[in-house]
Design an enzyme around this catalytic site. Structure first.
Site, mmCIF file in Angstrom:
data_model
loop_
_atom_site.group_PDB
_atom_site.id
_atom_site.type_symbol
_atom_site.label_atom_id
_atom_site.label_comp_id
_atom_site.label_asym_id
_atom_site.label_seq_id
_atom_site.Cartn_x
_atom_site.Cartn_y
_atom_site.Cartn_z
ATOM 1 N N GLY A 1 56.569 29.287 18.500
ATOM 2 C CA GLY A 1 57.709 29.401 19.422
ATOM 3 C C GLY A 1 57.430 30.416 20.518
ATOM 4 O O GLY A 1 58.250 31.286 20.805
ATOM 5 N N TYR B 1 73.057 29.437 9.499
ATOM 6 C CA TYR B 1 72.034 30.237 10.196
ATOM 7 C C TYR B 1 71.756 31.518 9.410
ATOM 8 O O TYR B 1 70.601 31.886 9.175
ATOM 9 C CB TYR B 1 72.462 30.549 11.628
HETATM 10 P P1 NDP Z 1 64.579 31.206 22.269
HETATM 11 O O1 NDP Z 1 65.469 30.017 22.208
HETATM 12 O O2 NDP Z 1 64.413 31.904 23.568
HETATM 13 O O3 NDP Z 1 63.142 30.831 21.698
HETATM 14 C C1 NDP Z 1 62.995 30.027 20.562
HETATM 15 C C2 NDP Z 1 61.544 29.610 20.457
HETATM 16 O O4 NDP Z 1 61.406 28.859 19.232
HETATM 17 C C3 NDP Z 1 61.107 28.724 21.599
HETATM 18 O O5 NDP Z 1 59.832 29.128 22.036
HETATM 19 C C4 NDP Z 1 61.038 27.336 20.983
HETATM 20 O O6 NDP Z 1 59.956 26.636 21.552
HETATM 21 C C5 NDP Z 1 60.713 27.660 19.519
HETATM 22 N N1 NDP Z 1 61.130 26.604 18.628
HETATM 23 C C6 NDP Z 1 62.396 26.249 18.295
HETATM 24 N N2 NDP Z 1 62.362 25.191 17.474
HETATM 25 C C7 NDP Z 1 61.058 24.892 17.281
HETATM 26 C C8 NDP Z 1 60.384 23.898 16.523
HETATM 27 N N3 NDP Z 1 61.042 23.016 15.807
HETATM 28 N N4 NDP Z 1 59.028 23.881 16.571
HETATM 29 C C9 NDP Z 1 58.351 24.776 17.307
HETATM 30 N N5 NDP Z 1 58.932 25.739 18.034
HETATM 31 C C10 NDP Z 1 60.273 25.779 18.018
HETATM 32 O O7 NDP Z 1 65.174 32.201 21.172
HETATM 33 P P2 NDP Z 1 64.680 33.612 20.614
HETATM 34 O O8 NDP Z 1 63.447 34.064 21.274
HETATM 35 O O9 NDP Z 1 65.849 34.497 20.619
HETATM 36 O O10 NDP Z 1 64.375 33.216 19.107
HETATM 37 C C11 NDP Z 1 63.136 33.485 18.466
HETATM 38 C C12 NDP Z 1 63.405 33.845 17.016
HETATM 39 O O11 NDP Z 1 64.154 35.040 16.975
HETATM 40 C C13 NDP Z 1 64.219 32.825 16.219
HETATM 41 O O12 NDP Z 1 63.651 32.711 14.935
HETATM 42 C C14 NDP Z 1 65.604 33.450 16.147
HETATM 43 O O13 NDP Z 1 66.310 33.019 15.021
HETATM 44 C C15 NDP Z 1 65.222 34.901 16.065
HETATM 45 N N6 NDP Z 1 66.263 35.853 16.417
HETATM 46 C C16 NDP Z 1 66.856 35.814 17.646
HETATM 47 C C17 NDP Z 1 67.829 36.741 17.969
HETATM 48 C C18 NDP Z 1 68.583 36.712 19.270
HETATM 49 O O14 NDP Z 1 69.650 37.322 19.354
HETATM 50 N N7 NDP Z 1 68.066 36.077 20.312
HETATM 51 C C19 NDP Z 1 68.194 37.797 17.019
HETATM 52 C C20 NDP Z 1 67.527 37.720 15.750
HETATM 53 C C21 NDP Z 1 66.576 36.797 15.484
HETATM 54 P P3 NDP Z 1 59.981 25.093 21.999
HETATM 55 O O15 NDP Z 1 61.339 24.790 22.523
HETATM 56 O O16 NDP Z 1 58.862 25.007 22.983
HETATM 57 O O17 NDP Z 1 59.647 24.367 20.748
HETATM 58 C C1 8X3 Z 2 70.396 36.265 16.016
HETATM 59 C C2 8X3 Z 2 71.330 37.415 16.076
HETATM 60 O O1 8X3 Z 2 73.658 38.165 15.415
HETATM 61 O O2 8X3 Z 2 73.443 36.207 16.854
HETATM 62 O O3 8X3 Z 2 69.806 36.143 14.773
HETATM 63 O O4 8X3 Z 2 72.865 36.057 14.541
HETATM 64 S S1 8X3 Z 2 72.892 36.914 15.703
#
Ligand code: NDP
Ligand code: 8X3
Length: 253
Positions: free
Chosen positions: A11, A154
């Site tokens: 990702g 989630y």
């Molecule tokens: P984004 O939506 O900006 O990025 C998500 C990334 O995950 C993209 O690069 C997407 O790539 C990839 N992705 C999603 N589904 C798939 C799949 N099926 N196969 C391959 N790649 C996939 O979100 P974030 O950067 O915020 O999220 C990244 C991680 O951080 C996640 O695991 C999220 O749960 C976690 N997180 C996020 C928080 C937040 O507040 N933003 C807080 C805590 C945790 P593509 O579309 O090219 O496949």
């Molecule tokens: C992403 C942060 O608080 O929106 O994991 O679930 S929260």
């Protein structure tokens, strides 16, 4: 600290994964970047290659186990010895009460956040065990510590990331491999756009009245953990915006 490790980030096309790609690139690491959006992967490769970074891109969905196996088992020889695996690919979909949630959204979250992470772990860690060296950094969440309203499935997937990180850490404790679970709170990325199925107004409300974290903030911690001395295992880190106290306590101005 300048490194020359091979770092695989799932990702890496957006948000935290992309920030990690840039941060580890600056650190002198080589990158295997994955994601479904092959166009973005090509753009990111171009950006980083122009700075002299060695990048291999693999466009696949982590839910597609056959494809993941095919790509990982056929890595060019010079890319096989992965030093750091950042299991970042993941998403939230919806914020409905559990009794009204979408079956499809549940499947997508479980298949990506849990089963995708497990597939990548299963494919990459045996080589680390053989070499007695490596680091797995899982992107968990504050959501895995306790459920918040509408977070149900989630939150459960991120609680699973904690259990899988803890379990793996036990399973490799007789090796030099380290396992880190990073648990961010609110990070402004594409996360909320995805969660609300493209409703950008609703997504931007999530970050109203509070300065959220950035992908860079999380990448800094990931790099710190990866660059810690070999005898130091950063097992788990909870990273919150200053005005966020837990998954459900957020003080907005
Ligand atoms: P984004 O939506 O900006 O990025 C998500 C990334 O995950 C993209 O690069 C997407 O790539 C990839 N992705 C999603 N589904 C798939 C799949 N099926 N196969 C391959 N790649 C996939 O979100 P974030 O950067 O915020 O999220 C990244 C991680 O951080 C996640 O695991 C999220 O749960 C976690 N997180 C996020 C928080 C937040 O507040 N933003 C807080 C805590 C945790 P593509 O579309 O090219 O496949
Ligand atoms: C992403 C942060 O608080 O929106 O994991 O679930 S929260």
């Amino acid at each position: 600290m300048k490194m020359n490790r091979i770092v695989l980030i799932t990702g890496a096309t957006s948000g935290i994964g992309l920030a990690c790609a840039r941060k580890f690139a600056e650190n002198g690491d080589k990158l295997i970047l994955t994601g479904r959006n092959e166009h973005r992967l090509a753009e990111i490769k171009k950006e980083l290659s122009a700075k002299g970074v060695e990048v291999l891109t693999l466009g696949f969905d982590v839910r597609d186990r056959d494809k993941a196996i095919k790509y990982l088992e056929n890595l060019p020889a010079e890319w096989r010895n992965i030093d750091v695996l950042i299991n970042n690919a993941g998403l939230a979909l919806g914020l409905e009460p559990e009794y009204e949630g979408s079956y499809d959204d549940w499947e997508t979250m479980i298949d990506t956040n849990i089963k995708g992470l497990l597939t990548m772990t299963r494919l990459v860690v045996p080589g680390m065990v053989e070499r007695n060296s490596g680091h797995i950094i899982n992107i968990g969440s504050v959501a895995g510590d306790a459920a918040y309203a509408g977070g149900n499935v989630y939150c459960a997937t991120k609680a699973a990331v904690k259990a899988l990180s803890d379990g793996l850490r036990i399973d490799v404790a007789n090796t030099s491999i380290r396992v880190t679970n990073l648990k961010p709170g609110l990070v402004e990325t594409n996360f909320s756009n995805t969660r609300f199925h493209g409703d950008t107004a609703r997504a931007s409300n999530v970050y109203k009245g509070i300065q959220p974290l950035t992908g860079d903030d999380i990448a800094d911690v990931a790099l710190y953990a990866a660059n810690a001395p070999a005898h130091v295992q950063i097992a788990e880190v909870l990273i919150l915006a200053t005005h966020q106290a837990s998954g459900s306590v957020i003080v907005r101005k």
